[in-house]
Design a protein around this motif. Sequence first.
Motif, PDB file in Angstrom:
ATOM      1  N   ASP A  19       1.017  -1.139  -0.470  1.00 18.25           N
ATOM      2  CA  ASP A  19      -0.197  -0.397   0.290  1.00 18.25           C
ATOM      3  C   ASP A  19       1.028   1.381  -0.172  1.00 18.25           C
ATOM      4  O   ASP A  19       1.683   1.534   0.483  1.00 18.25           O
ATOM      5  CB  ASP A  19      -0.961  -0.043   0.662  1.00 18.25           C
ATOM      6  N   LEU A  20       0.760   1.958  -1.363  1.00 17.83           N
ATOM      7  CA  LEU A  20       1.927   3.242  -1.348  1.00 17.83           C
ATOM      8  C   LEU A  20       1.563   4.570   0.069  1.00 17.83           C
ATOM      9  O   LEU A  20       2.406   5.477   0.155  1.00 17.83           O
ATOM     10  CB  LEU A  20       1.376   3.999  -2.431  1.00 17.83           C
ATOM     11  N   ASP A  21      -0.118   4.190   0.262  1.00 13.60           N
ATOM     12  CA  ASP A  21      -0.347   5.247   1.991  1.00 13.60           C
ATOM     13  C   ASP A  21       0.146   5.145   2.794  1.00 13.60           C
ATOM     14  O   ASP A  21       1.403   5.513   3.327  1.00 13.60           O
ATOM     15  CB  ASP A  21      -1.690   5.635   1.760  1.00 13.60           C
ATOM     16  N   THR A  22       0.123   3.955   3.466  1.00 12.41           N
ATOM     17  CA  THR A  22       0.565   3.201   4.693  1.00 12.41           C
ATOM     18  C   THR A  22       1.631   2.764   4.734  1.00 12.41           C
ATOM     19  O   THR A  22       2.784   2.402   5.670  1.00 12.41           O
ATOM     20  CB  THR A  22      -0.110   2.687   4.724  1.00 12.41           C
ATOM     21  N   GLY A  23       2.045   2.408   3.784  1.00 12.50           N
ATOM     22  CA  GLY A  23       3.465   1.224   3.591  1.00 12.50           C
ATOM     23  C   GLY A  23       3.113  -0.304   4.009  1.00 12.50           C
ATOM     24  O   GLY A  23       4.238  -1.412   3.588  1.00 12.50           O
ATOM     25  N   GLU A  24       1.699  -0.646   4.386  1.00 12.48           N
ATOM     26  CA  GLU A  24       1.647  -1.879   4.661  1.00 12.48           C
ATOM     27  C   GLU A  24       1.820  -3.086   3.561  1.00 12.48           C
ATOM     28  O   GLU A  24       0.773  -2.731   2.524  1.00 12.48           O
ATOM     29  CB  GLU A  24       0.275  -1.588   5.597  1.00 12.48           C
ATOM     30  N   SER A  25       1.850  -4.511   3.270  1.00 14.61           N
ATOM     31  CA  SER A  25       1.651  -5.236   2.645  1.00 14.61           C
ATOM     32  C   SER A  25       0.339  -5.996   2.677  1.00 14.61           C
ATOM     33  O   SER A  25      -0.454  -5.676   3.077  1.00 14.61           O
ATOM     34  CB  SER A  25       2.817  -6.437   3.227  1.00 14.61           C
ATOM     35  N   ILE A  26      -0.157  -5.768   1.068  1.00 19.15           N
ATOM     36  CA  ILE A  26      -1.175  -6.339   0.310  1.00 19.15           C
ATOM     37  C   ILE A  26      -1.255  -7.817   0.009  1.00 19.15           C
ATOM     38  O   ILE A  26      -0.641  -8.027  -0.560  1.00 19.15           O
ATOM     39  CB  ILE A  26      -1.926  -5.430  -0.612  1.00 19.15           C
TER      40      ILE A  26
END
Length: 134
Positions: A19-26
């Motif tokens: 996720d480009l906003d949160t940096g979390e893995s999708i």
Amino acid sequence: LRAGRVQAQLSAGFPRGRDLDTGESINDVGAARATLDLRTGAPNFLPRGLVSLRFRWTNATRGTEQVLARPAFWTAAAEASGSWSGVRLTLAVKNLTNTRYREPLSFLDEPGRSVSFAARWEGALGAFAPRRRS
């Protein structure tokens, strides 16, 4: 890759996303998979014949939503084809193991074992062929 008369092809894919906003893995972008294709000529059994086998493994999908989760699975398929008098005949069997599975990100079960037969003629159309303009 060739080993005598057998041609082999190995392919693999490992999709991933962030996720480009949160940096979390999708987690729901797909699943890792690998495919092994084996093919050989079979002129002794079929005129201009080919026999092929395909083995495909797909890793489990674990998403944040239970509805997208899928267990790992593997399938196999076989195909034999040959040509006679300009007609190519093909017999294929998919899902040899009759495994019940769902592709990643799909909500429908794949059908069990399926058998198909195809005949394809490749010839000139004669009077029905499109004409070239000069």
